[in-house]
Design a protein around this motif. Structure first.
Motif, PDB file in Angstrom:
ATOM      1  N   ALA A 192       0.844  -1.203   0.000  1.00 46.34           N
ATOM      2  CA  ALA A 192       0.000   0.000   0.000  1.00 46.34           C
ATOM      3  C   ALA A 192       0.874   1.245   0.000  1.00 46.34           C
ATOM      4  N   LEU A 193       0.327   2.330  -0.533  1.00 50.38           N
ATOM      5  CA  LEU A 193       1.021   3.614  -0.559  1.00 50.38           C
ATOM      6  C   LEU A 193       0.065   4.691  -0.073  1.00 50.38           C
ATOM      7  N   GLU A 194       0.566   5.599   0.742  1.00 46.92           N
ATOM      8  CA  GLU A 194      -0.252   6.718   1.218  1.00 46.92           C
ATOM      9  C   GLU A 194      -0.116   7.880   0.230  1.00 46.92           C
ATOM     10  N   LEU A 234     -13.598   0.992   4.895  1.00 47.82           N
ATOM     11  CA  LEU A 234     -13.431  -0.464   4.850  1.00 47.82           C
ATOM     12  C   LEU A 234     -14.748  -1.141   5.175  1.00 47.82           C
ATOM     13  N   SER A 235     -14.927  -2.352   4.651  1.00 42.33           N
ATOM     14  CA  SER A 235     -16.151  -3.087   4.973  1.00 42.33           C
ATOM     15  C   SER A 235     -15.837  -4.465   5.538  1.00 42.33           C
ATOM     16  N   CYS A 236     -14.569  -4.668   5.964  1.00 41.82           N
ATOM     17  CA  CYS A 236     -14.188  -5.941   6.570  1.00 41.82           C
ATOM     18  C   CYS A 236     -14.592  -5.931   8.045  1.00 41.82           C
ATOM     19  N   ALA A 246      -7.487  -6.603   4.084  1.00 41.10           N
ATOM     20  CA  ALA A 246      -8.262  -5.787   3.141  1.00 41.10           C
ATOM     21  C   ALA A 246      -7.377  -4.761   2.445  1.00 41.10           C
ATOM     22  N   ILE A 247      -6.389  -4.231   3.160  1.00 37.39           N
ATOM     23  CA  ILE A 247      -5.482  -3.283   2.485  1.00 37.39           C
ATOM     24  C   ILE A 247      -4.624  -4.042   1.462  1.00 37.39           C
ATOM     25  N   LYS A 248      -4.182  -5.249   1.845  1.00 41.66           N
ATOM     26  CA  LYS A 248      -3.366  -6.046   0.913  1.00 41.66           C
ATOM     27  C   LYS A 248      -4.166  -6.443  -0.321  1.00 41.66           C
ATOM     28  N   ASP A 249      -5.421  -6.817  -0.107  1.00 41.47           N
ATOM     29  CA  ASP A 249      -6.272  -7.262  -1.211  1.00 41.47           C
ATOM     30  C   ASP A 249      -7.631  -6.565  -1.088  1.00 41.47           C
ATOM     31  N   GLU A 255     -12.918  -0.293   0.513  1.00 42.21           N
ATOM     32  CA  GLU A 255     -13.945   0.286  -0.362  1.00 42.21           C
ATOM     33  C   GLU A 255     -13.488   1.546  -1.087  1.00 42.21           C
ATOM     34  N   GLY A 256     -12.657   2.335  -0.461  1.00 40.38           N
ATOM     35  CA  GLY A 256     -12.238   3.582  -1.114  1.00 40.38           C
ATOM     36  C   GLY A 256     -11.718   4.572  -0.098  1.00 40.38           C
TER      37      GLY A 256
END
Ligand SMILES: [Zn+2]
Ligand SMILES: [Zn+2]
Length: 433
Positions: A192-194, A234-236, A246-249, A255-256
């Protein structure tokens, strides 16, 4: 109608991973977990980073204030139903690699306090972790990733605000041209990248090399009111493991993102703060990169740097793209609607009234329908929210450390005696990257 870009799933929640404590330089003395808990609730953030987990004094404070939920997340002892905390920290590496000086900031997440203690032990042996909540090390950032992932493979690495000129992965002043050049064999740990305040996903979509990374957004808050100015949806399940997965995949529940208007960021355009010069990259090139006032090299902003590295045209949307919305903090909408230049007592009073009736803030900005809002939001503030949702804003862009200014109302519409809306007076002082 709620925000037109998003119909977020039922059960989705907002998370802001990059926050600082009062132990970091240039932060508000109010940055304690109990205050963060309260403000995050007002904003509507379910999960926030603790920030500064490398600092021994802050770790002591976290242990006193928080208790484990058994999910890898922590809650305030006094408010177990409140905001969940994820252990997070930002670290600065200043080093030489490939014959150049590099300054890179990186955010780390950790699964529990025992891991954090072991990270502190290892880092204390090779550097100073007590002088600043965001410690500085003189060795390559890839070495830092190796050390932290060696303590626990469940830790998570996010290169921070990747486009800011001075302290980031792709920064024009002291960054790299590719992620692999920076992290080498440790690149495999980066998922991930910020994007940072001065860039949004749309700008990052112009680099095909970034398609395989999840673009996350965080506030990098140095004072409580800044929490959640950028955030992730997120919706996890709200657990450490599920959030990291969820961040990895993103198919597992990323969600956005919620974004600043990137032009508002302090390094959007090129320029010289002291010379009052702000230029679009096109103009900078026309001037040979020199400031027309003082003749020295201009500070190259994020837009220019992206232009240099992009391999796609403006407006390109990759298949991997996640939705994002651009928001303006409610206090700033209120200030402009009331015709005051900064967040005064009058603005704060109206803010508290609105969130007491119809809060949290994110619900007002994003999800509530106009009919619902009309019940308790005065006309001019409602008009401000409507314009923000439609992206009908006027922006004079940020440059060389000066925040951009967003206006919702035109000069003619503004109340007498009011110029363009300014940022809070403390902005420059409190939000050094
Ligand atoms: Zn100049
Ligand atoms: Zn930083």
């Amino acid at each position: 109608m709620s925000h037109p870009v998003f119909s977020w799933k039922q059960g989705a929640f907002l998370a802001d991973f990059h926050v600082h404590s009062h132990y970091s330089r240039a932060t508000s003395p109010d940055m304690h977990p109990d205050v963060l808990n309260r403000v995050a609730r007002q904003k509507g953030l379910s999960v926030i980073g603790t920030g500064d987990f490398t600092h021994p004094g802050y770790l002591k404070e976290l242990k006193e204030t928080l208790e484990p939920e058994g999910t890898g997340l922590y809650v305030c002892r006094d408010d177990p139903e409140g905001t969940k905390f994820i252990l997070s920290s930002e670290i600065s590496n200043i080093f030489t690699q490939g014959g150049k000086n590099r300054r890179i900031h990186t955010v780390f997440l950790a699964p529990d306090l025992e891991v954090v203690e072991e990270i502190q032990r290892r880092l204390a042996a090779i550097g100073n972790i007590t002088s600043d909540g965001r410690p500085i090390f003189g060795f390559p950032v890839k070495e830092l990733v190796r050390i932290i992932m060696d303590v626990s493979p469940d830790c998570f690495v996010i290169p921070a605000h990747i486009w800011t000129p001075w302290f980031s992965l792709f920064g024009a002043k002291s960054g790299f041209d590719s992620l692999e050049e920076c992290f080498e064999e440790q690149s495999e740990h980066i998922f991930a990248l910020e994007t940072g305040l001065s860039s949004d996903p749309q700008m990052n979509w112009r680099l095909s090399a970034l398609d395989r990374y999840t673009l996350v957004s965080n506030s990098d808050a140095h004072s409580p009111s800044r929490l959640g100015r950028e955030a992730n949806c997120l919706s996890c399940r709200p657990t450490y493991e599920a959030i990291v997965s969820a961040i990895k995949d993103p198919a597992k529940g990323f969600e956005g993102t919620i974004e600043f208007f990137p032009q508002e960021g302090k390094y959007y355009c090129d320029g010289h703060r002291a010379c009052g010069v702000c230029m679009h990259p096109r103009e900078t090139i026309e001037h040979g990169g020199r400031c027309p006032v003082c003749g020295r090299g201009l500070t190259v902003g994020v837009l220019h740097r992206i232009e240099e590295l992009a391999d796609r045209p403006e407006g390109f949307v990759p298949k991997t793209a996640r939705p994002c919305v651009h928001l303006i903090p409610l206090e700033e909408i209120i200030a402009e609607a009331l015709g005051v230049r900064s967040i005064t007592g009058k603005v704060k009073k109206e803010y508290l009234r609105l969130i007491q009736i119809g809060g949290p803030e994110m619900g007002i900005l994003l999800w509530k329908s106009e009919e619902e809002l009309r019940q308790f939001v005065p006309d001019r503030i409602l008009e401000g929210i409507r314009r923000m949702r439609k992206g009908k804003v006027h922006i004079s862009p940020g440059h060389d450390g000066v925040y951009g200014k967003v206006s919702l109302f035109s000069r003619e519409e503004n109340l007498p005696g009011y110029g363009s809306r300014g940022r809070q007076e403390d902005a420059v002082q409190l939000d050094l990257f």
